[in-house]
Design a protein around this motif. Structure first.
Motif, PDB file in Angstrom:
ATOM      1  N   ASN A 176     -23.016  19.542 -14.273  1.00  0.00           N
ATOM      2  CA  ASN A 176     -22.752  18.248 -13.656  1.00  0.00           C
ATOM      3  C   ASN A 176     -23.710  17.192 -14.205  1.00  0.00           C
ATOM      4  O   ASN A 176     -24.560  17.483 -15.047  1.00  0.00           O
ATOM      5  CB  ASN A 176     -22.823  18.343 -12.129  1.00  0.00           C
ATOM      6  CG  ASN A 176     -24.171  18.823 -11.626  1.00  0.00           C
ATOM      7  OD1 ASN A 176     -25.214  18.434 -12.155  1.00  0.00           O
ATOM      8  ND2 ASN A 176     -24.167  19.669 -10.593  1.00  0.00           N
ATOM      9  N   ALA A 177     -23.562  15.979 -13.712  1.00  0.00           N
ATOM     10  CA  ALA A 177     -24.361  14.870 -14.246  1.00  0.00           C
ATOM     11  C   ALA A 177     -25.852  15.107 -14.057  1.00  0.00           C
ATOM     12  O   ALA A 177     -26.664  14.780 -14.938  1.00  0.00           O
ATOM     13  CB  ALA A 177     -23.940  13.559 -13.574  1.00  0.00           C
ATOM     14  N   THR A 178     -26.229  15.706 -12.913  1.00  0.00           N
ATOM     15  CA  THR A 178     -27.644  15.967 -12.664  1.00  0.00           C
ATOM     16  C   THR A 178     -28.177  17.037 -13.613  1.00  0.00           C
ATOM     17  O   THR A 178     -29.293  16.922 -14.139  1.00  0.00           O
ATOM     18  CB  THR A 178     -27.866  16.407 -11.206  1.00  0.00           C
ATOM     19  OG1 THR A 178     -27.382  15.380 -10.325  1.00  0.00           O
ATOM     20  CG2 THR A 178     -29.334  16.661 -10.918  1.00  0.00           C
ATOM     21  N   ASP A 179     -27.390  18.079 -13.840  1.00  0.00           N
ATOM     22  CA  ASP A 179     -27.801  19.134 -14.771  1.00  0.00           C
ATOM     23  C   ASP A 179     -28.051  18.564 -16.163  1.00  0.00           C
ATOM     24  O   ASP A 179     -29.056  18.877 -16.815  1.00  0.00           O
ATOM     25  CB  ASP A 179     -26.721  20.219 -14.873  1.00  0.00           C
ATOM     26  CG  ASP A 179     -26.435  20.912 -13.555  1.00  0.00           C
ATOM     27  OD1 ASP A 179     -27.306  20.897 -12.661  1.00  0.00           O
ATOM     28  OD2 ASP A 179     -25.330  21.479 -13.424  1.00  0.00           O
ATOM     29  N   LEU A 180     -27.128  17.754 -16.639  1.00  0.00           N
ATOM     30  CA  LEU A 180     -27.252  17.183 -17.980  1.00  0.00           C
ATOM     31  C   LEU A 180     -28.415  16.195 -18.053  1.00  0.00           C
ATOM     32  O   LEU A 180     -29.130  16.139 -19.062  1.00  0.00           O
ATOM     33  CB  LEU A 180     -25.942  16.506 -18.380  1.00  0.00           C
ATOM     34  CG  LEU A 180     -24.735  17.444 -18.515  1.00  0.00           C
ATOM     35  CD1 LEU A 180     -23.458  16.643 -18.740  1.00  0.00           C
ATOM     36  CD2 LEU A 180     -24.947  18.442 -19.638  1.00  0.00           C
ATOM     37  N   ALA A 181     -28.605  15.433 -16.973  1.00  0.00           N
ATOM     38  CA  ALA A 181     -29.745  14.508 -16.950  1.00  0.00           C
ATOM     39  C   ALA A 181     -31.060  15.277 -16.997  1.00  0.00           C
ATOM     40  O   ALA A 181     -32.022  14.856 -17.654  1.00  0.00           O
ATOM     41  CB  ALA A 181     -29.687  13.633 -15.696  1.00  0.00           C
ATOM     42  N   GLY A 182     -31.098  16.418 -16.301  1.00  0.00           N
ATOM     43  CA  GLY A 182     -32.296  17.249 -16.339  1.00  0.00           C
ATOM     44  C   GLY A 182     -32.584  17.770 -17.732  1.00  0.00           C
ATOM     45  O   GLY A 182     -33.738  17.806 -18.180  1.00  0.00           O
ATOM     46  N   ALA A 183     -31.534  18.181 -18.432  1.00  0.00           N
ATOM     47  CA  ALA A 183     -31.713  18.674 -19.799  1.00  0.00           C
ATOM     48  C   ALA A 183     -32.207  17.557 -20.715  1.00  0.00           C
ATOM     49  O   ALA A 183     -33.093  17.780 -21.553  1.00  0.00           O
ATOM     50  CB  ALA A 183     -30.399  19.252 -20.317  1.00  0.00           C
ATOM     51  N   ARG A 184     -31.658  16.358 -20.558  1.00  0.00           N
ATOM     52  CA  ARG A 184     -32.130  15.234 -21.370  1.00  0.00           C
ATOM     53  C   ARG A 184     -33.595  14.922 -21.056  1.00  0.00           C
ATOM     54  O   ARG A 184     -34.399  14.662 -21.961  1.00  0.00           O
ATOM     55  CB  ARG A 184     -31.263  13.998 -21.124  1.00  0.00           C
ATOM     56  CG  ARG A 184     -29.821  14.148 -21.595  1.00  0.00           C
ATOM     57  CD  ARG A 184     -29.049  12.850 -21.485  1.00  0.00           C
ATOM     58  NE  ARG A 184     -27.628  13.063 -21.681  1.00  0.00           N
ATOM     59  CZ  ARG A 184     -26.741  13.177 -20.684  1.00  0.00           C
ATOM     60  NH1 ARG A 184     -27.150  13.054 -19.427  1.00  0.00           N
ATOM     61  NH2 ARG A 184     -25.476  13.399 -20.936  1.00  0.00           N
TER      62      ARG A 184
END
Length: 208
Positions: A176-184
């Motif tokens: 989800n958007a939070t997961d991807l933001a965390g990876a970035r």
């Protein structure tokens, strides 16, 4: 320039999506060169087809490649709280680098995917970090300055130990958007630390 390798194993695409986000985050820091690579798959073609594994044309890495980077960010699915078999096999081939202390002082980080919220996500991150410490790497997680990992309104991956996602029991979920933001966030965080270490190392050499 800070050279970063994002190295992953992905069966159904969840870890690959996180790997791409890690690379985006790393590239957001000026003066960074990022390579995205995968470890060789060990399953046969027939087994991959039967289990619905994704096709992935990302170039494969060789153990010797790691020596030329300032930081390596490893991504793996959780398998019973551990890294996946293909990732473990890749680590088992790093003996030459270990014997020469070739990775000592380089930055290492981990991100992971698990099938369920309590499916070994944090255990996989922590157990993989043990290997990084044996290699002498400086282990970097994902601090609480990334507030998304504290969200309570839904299921999110990630922890202080690294970015992550929950794939669902049958792989039906996507990062989800939070997961991807965390990876970035983690990708950029790793680069900044690696760059600081490189600067300090250069200053130490000049002082000597």
């Amino acid at each position: 320039m800070t050279r970063v390798l994002v190295l992953y194993h992905s069966s159904w695409g969840h870890v690959r999506a996180l790997a791409e986000a890690e690379a985006e985050g790393a590239l957001s820091v000026p003066g960074t060169v990022v390579d995205l690579r995968r470890v060789p798959e060990t399953a046969s073609e027939s087994a991959r087809r039967a289990q619905g594994f994704i096709d992935d044309d990302t170039p494969q890495a060789k153990p010797a490649d790691l020596e030329s980077y300032d930081a390596v960010i490893f991504g793996t699915p959780a398998r019973f709280g551990l890294m996946s078999g293909p990732m473990k096999l890749f680590f088992d081939r790093l003996g030459n680098l270990w014997s020469r202390n070739a990775l000592v002082g380089k930055v290492g980080a981990v991100f992971a995917s698990s099938g369920t919220q309590h499916g070994g996500h944090e255990a996989a991150l922590l157990s993989t970090q043990i290997a990084l410490m044996h290699l002498g790497m400086v282990v970097v997680g994902m601090p609480y300055s990334f507030a998304g990992q504290s969200a309570s309104e839904g299921i999110v991956g990630g922890s202080p130990y690294g970015a992550g996602t929950v794939a669902g029991g049958d792989g039906e979920l996507s990062p989800n958007a939070t997961d991807l933001a965390g990876a970035r966030f983690q990708g950029a965080h790793v680069v900044r630390i690696a760059a600081r270490l490189a600067l300090q190392g250069g200053a130490a050499v000049r002082a000597a």
